[in-house]
Design a protein around this motif. Structure first.
Motif, PDB file in Angstrom:
ATOM      1  N   PHE A  76      25.766 -32.472   1.846  1.00 48.86           N
ATOM      2  CA  PHE A  76      26.331 -32.230   0.528  1.00 48.86           C
ATOM      3  C   PHE A  76      25.770 -30.906   0.029  1.00 48.86           C
ATOM      4  O   PHE A  76      24.662 -30.519   0.385  1.00 48.86           O
ATOM      5  CB  PHE A  76      25.889 -33.373  -0.393  1.00 48.86           C
ATOM      6  CG  PHE A  76      26.725 -33.539  -1.633  1.00 48.86           C
ATOM      7  CD1 PHE A  76      27.986 -34.106  -1.546  1.00 48.86           C
ATOM      8  CD2 PHE A  76      26.248 -33.156  -2.879  1.00 48.86           C
ATOM      9  CE1 PHE A  76      28.769 -34.275  -2.676  1.00 48.86           C
ATOM     10  CE2 PHE A  76      27.031 -33.331  -4.022  1.00 48.86           C
ATOM     11  CZ  PHE A  76      28.287 -33.897  -3.913  1.00 48.86           C
ATOM     12  N   PHE A  77      26.550 -30.198  -0.769  1.00 47.68           N
ATOM     13  CA  PHE A  77      26.011 -28.978  -1.370  1.00 47.68           C
ATOM     14  C   PHE A  77      26.524 -28.824  -2.793  1.00 47.68           C
ATOM     15  O   PHE A  77      27.488 -29.476  -3.203  1.00 47.68           O
ATOM     16  CB  PHE A  77      26.326 -27.736  -0.523  1.00 47.68           C
ATOM     17  CG  PHE A  77      27.772 -27.328  -0.462  1.00 47.68           C
ATOM     18  CD1 PHE A  77      28.661 -27.956   0.405  1.00 47.68           C
ATOM     19  CD2 PHE A  77      28.253 -26.279  -1.256  1.00 47.68           C
ATOM     20  CE1 PHE A  77      29.996 -27.559   0.483  1.00 47.68           C
ATOM     21  CE2 PHE A  77      29.581 -25.864  -1.178  1.00 47.68           C
ATOM     22  CZ  PHE A  77      30.459 -26.519  -0.311  1.00 47.68           C
ATOM     23  N   VAL A  78      25.841 -27.984  -3.554  1.00 49.58           N
ATOM     24  CA  VAL A  78      26.293 -27.670  -4.909  1.00 49.58           C
ATOM     25  C   VAL A  78      26.839 -26.249  -4.923  1.00 49.58           C
ATOM     26  O   VAL A  78      26.392 -25.386  -4.166  1.00 49.58           O
ATOM     27  CB  VAL A  78      25.162 -27.824  -5.964  1.00 49.58           C
ATOM     28  CG1 VAL A  78      24.915 -29.294  -6.268  1.00 49.58           C
ATOM     29  CG2 VAL A  78      23.874 -27.140  -5.526  1.00 49.58           C
ATOM     30  N   LEU A  79      27.809 -26.049  -5.802  1.00 49.60           N
ATOM     31  CA  LEU A  79      28.492 -24.760  -5.911  1.00 49.60           C
ATOM     32  C   LEU A  79      28.371 -24.321  -7.377  1.00 49.60           C
ATOM     33  O   LEU A  79      28.816 -25.054  -8.278  1.00 49.60           O
ATOM     34  CB  LEU A  79      29.955 -24.969  -5.498  1.00 49.60           C
ATOM     35  CG  LEU A  79      30.851 -23.753  -5.311  1.00 49.60           C
ATOM     36  CD1 LEU A  79      30.232 -22.748  -4.345  1.00 49.60           C
ATOM     37  CD2 LEU A  79      32.218 -24.208  -4.780  1.00 49.60           C
ATOM     38  N   GLY A  80      27.751 -23.185  -7.602  1.00 47.25           N
ATOM     39  CA  GLY A  80      27.476 -22.725  -8.957  1.00 47.25           C
ATOM     40  C   GLY A  80      28.729 -22.594  -9.820  1.00 47.25           C
ATOM     41  O   GLY A  80      29.712 -21.993  -9.389  1.00 47.25           O
ATOM     42  N   ALA A  81      28.665 -23.166 -11.030  1.00 47.35           N
ATOM     43  CA  ALA A  81      29.794 -23.084 -11.966  1.00 47.35           C
ATOM     44  C   ALA A  81      29.547 -22.004 -13.015  1.00 47.35           C
ATOM     45  O   ALA A  81      30.338 -21.845 -13.949  1.00 47.35           O
ATOM     46  CB  ALA A  81      30.012 -24.435 -12.635  1.00 47.35           C
ATOM     47  N   GLY A  82      28.440 -21.278 -12.860  1.00 45.42           N
ATOM     48  CA  GLY A  82      28.120 -20.204 -13.812  1.00 45.42           C
ATOM     49  C   GLY A  82      26.874 -20.547 -14.614  1.00 45.42           C
ATOM     50  O   GLY A  82      26.690 -21.695 -15.008  1.00 45.42           O
ATOM     51  N   LYS A  83      26.048 -19.544 -14.842  1.00 47.76           N
ATOM     52  CA  LYS A  83      24.748 -19.767 -15.485  1.00 47.76           C
ATOM     53  C   LYS A  83      24.884 -20.362 -16.889  1.00 47.76           C
ATOM     54  O   LYS A  83      24.125 -21.240 -17.271  1.00 47.76           O
ATOM     55  CB  LYS A  83      23.967 -18.446 -15.548  1.00 47.76           C
ATOM     56  CG  LYS A  83      22.934 -18.340 -14.434  1.00 47.76           C
ATOM     57  CD  LYS A  83      21.795 -17.407 -14.772  1.00 47.76           C
ATOM     58  CE  LYS A  83      20.379 -17.966 -14.619  1.00 47.76           C
ATOM     59  NZ  LYS A  83      20.208 -19.170 -13.871  1.00 47.76           N
ATOM     60  N   ASP A  84      25.837 -19.868 -17.663  1.00 49.58           N
ATOM     61  CA  ASP A  84      25.955 -20.335 -19.054  1.00 49.58           C
ATOM     62  C   ASP A  84      27.130 -21.284 -19.242  1.00 49.58           C
ATOM     63  O   ASP A  84      27.602 -21.473 -20.367  1.00 49.58           O
ATOM     64  CB  ASP A  84      26.087 -19.131 -19.996  1.00 49.58           C
ATOM     65  CG  ASP A  84      24.894 -18.208 -19.872  1.00 49.58           C
ATOM     66  OD1 ASP A  84      23.764 -18.733 -19.827  1.00 49.58           O
ATOM     67  OD2 ASP A  84      25.087 -16.977 -19.786  1.00 49.58           O
ATOM     68  N   HIS A  85      27.611 -21.871 -18.173  1.00 50.35           N
ATOM     69  CA  HIS A  85      28.754 -22.776 -18.258  1.00 50.35           C
ATOM     70  C   HIS A  85      28.332 -24.078 -18.937  1.00 50.35           C
ATOM     71  O   HIS A  85      27.216 -24.528 -18.739  1.00 50.35           O
ATOM     72  CB  HIS A  85      29.255 -23.074 -16.839  1.00 50.35           C
ATOM     73  CG  HIS A  85      30.665 -23.546 -16.793  1.00 50.35           C
ATOM     74  ND1 HIS A  85      31.732 -22.702 -16.941  1.00 50.35           N
ATOM     75  CD2 HIS A  85      31.191 -24.787 -16.638  1.00 50.35           C
ATOM     76  CE1 HIS A  85      32.855 -23.396 -16.867  1.00 50.35           C
ATOM     77  NE2 HIS A  85      32.552 -24.669 -16.683  1.00 50.35           N
ATOM     78  N   PRO A  86      29.199 -24.688 -19.780  1.00 47.08           N
ATOM     79  CA  PRO A  86      28.851 -26.007 -20.344  1.00 47.08           C
ATOM     80  C   PRO A  86      28.462 -26.981 -19.230  1.00 47.08           C
ATOM     81  O   PRO A  86      28.995 -26.902 -18.118  1.00 47.08           O
ATOM     82  CB  PRO A  86      30.145 -26.452 -21.028  1.00 47.08           C
ATOM     83  CG  PRO A  86      30.851 -25.179 -21.357  1.00 47.08           C
ATOM     84  CD  PRO A  86      30.503 -24.220 -20.254  1.00 47.08           C
TER      85      PRO A  86
END
Ligand SMILES: [Zn+2]
Ligand SMILES: [Zn+2]
Length: 380
Positions: free
Chosen positions: A332-342
């Protein structure tokens, strides 16, 4: 892809009720020339198979179907039209990544083995993955490797990160009900109030991980709700209820912690002469990244040139993808949704469409490395 994602976003459905979403996905997959499309898998689950007809591994990619009982407060044009329900975890985006993968498999079919795309129901309650693997139809898609991803706000947009071994904690909710009997508040001695026992448990439960000798941060008991008696001055209470979420890094630690919490509740209730009832819900297994599967994932990240990183430790949250580690080597991996994303489950969260190609590229690289590709021909 973006248009499909926004359509799905508009029509979210909660766990176990993903009927229209499942129908929409099944329709899409049928248009992609899959060799087999399975429906009603462990509830409303949908899966499709691209079968090369040649020997080789069965590689499964998994996404979720469910939204959340959260009212969307964000104002995108594609906001939810279902009051009180929203895609606040980004499962709409995860679905579309697999829909894109189905198109790629149609354009260039696998040369060996099978590629399975699974759209799993009821992830948010922890029930869906278990229901899917318990379904008799699962034998038709039983994988040799399984892969999944989750978008992650707080991490730079489009960065992919993983780690070997523990990835997400196991977790389970526990409700403890203490029952004595009520009396007039002027004569509490004529009743049996659960107050002292309740306070005792509120103090003791969060300390259990330490008592069991677990290192700080490896396991925790979080009190989530406490309630006693009625909102009245004239009654000494006869009932109390404590709810706690219990989490640990491994399934063994989790089992030990659950046992200890049960034992603690029984002991405290017995000492106080109270009846005790214990119920549990929303059980998630720990998510465990197999080393061989994670190596395949890392190679795919490298091959696509996606910015990638190693995670320093497992996440404390749970993800029912962990169930797949019990049937196949999985990663499994995580994919960044943006530093300041809700954050996930925030009412103004919305999946960032920019990372659809990134997730798709990594999954396709895994599929190609394992199952290859036929040269695209006119008839494909
Ligand atoms: Zn969620
Ligand atoms: Zn989620």
């Amino acid at each position: 892809m973006t248009a499909l994602r926004r359509d799905l976003h508009r029509m979210p459905e909660v766990s176990g009720k993903e009927m229209a979403t499942a129908a929409r996905i099944a329709g899409w997959l049928e248009g992609c020339g899959a060799d087999d499309v399975l429906t009603d898998l462990g509830g409303h689950g949908v899966a499709c198979v691209f079968d090369s007809g040649q020997p080789g591994p069965t590689v499964l990619f998994r996404s979720e179907l469910d939204g959340l009982p959260i009212h969307e407060t964000g104002q995108p044009d594609w906001r939810s039209i279902i009051p009180g329900v929203g895609h606040m975890c980004g499962h709409d985006g995860h679905m579309v990544i697999l829909c894109g993968l189905a198109k790629r498999m149609q354009e260039r079919r696998p040369a060996r083995g099978r590629v399975v795309l699974l759209f799993q129901p009821a992830e948010e309650t922890g029930a869906g993955a278990r229901a899917v693997i318990s379904d008799a139809q699962f034998e038709r898609i039983r994988p040799d490797f399984a892969f999944g991803l989750h978008n992650l706000p707080g991490m730079p947009l489009g960065r992919a990160a993983t780690r070997d071994d523990s990835f997400c904690f196991a977790s389970e909710g526990m409700t403890i009900k203490l029952t004595g009997w009520t009396s007039h508040a002027a004569h509490p001695e004529d009743g049996r109030s659960p107050a002292d026992a309740m306070v005792d448990l509120v103090m003791k439960l969060p300390r259990l991980p330490k008592h069991l000798g677990f290192a700080a941060g490896e396991a925790l008991v979080t009190l989530s709700h406490v309630q006693m008696g009625e909102a009245a001055f004239g009654i000494s209470p006869g009932e109390a209820r404590i709810m706690a979420t219990i989490r640990a890094r491994t399934d063994d630690m989790q089992a030990a912690l659950m046992d200890a919490a049960r034992k603690q509740a029984n002991e405290v209730a017995e000492e106080a002469g109270l009846q005790v009832g214990i119920e549990t819900a929303e059980r998630f297994m720990a998510c465990y990244n197999d080393r061989a599967a994670t190596a395949i994932l890392r190679d795919a990240m490298g091959a696509t040139g996606v910015e990638s990183a190693e995670l320093g430790g497992p996440f404390r949250w749970s993800e029912d993808f962990g169930v797949f580690s019990s049937v196949a080597p999985s990663a499994f991996f995580v994919l960044g949704a943006g530093k300041d994303h809700p954050q996930l489950h925030n009412p103004d969260y919305d999946f960032p469409d920019e990372i659809i190609p990134t997730g798709l590229a990594i999954f396709e690289a895994i599929a190609r490395a394992q199952c290859g590709a036929l040269e695209s021909s006119g008839g494909a």
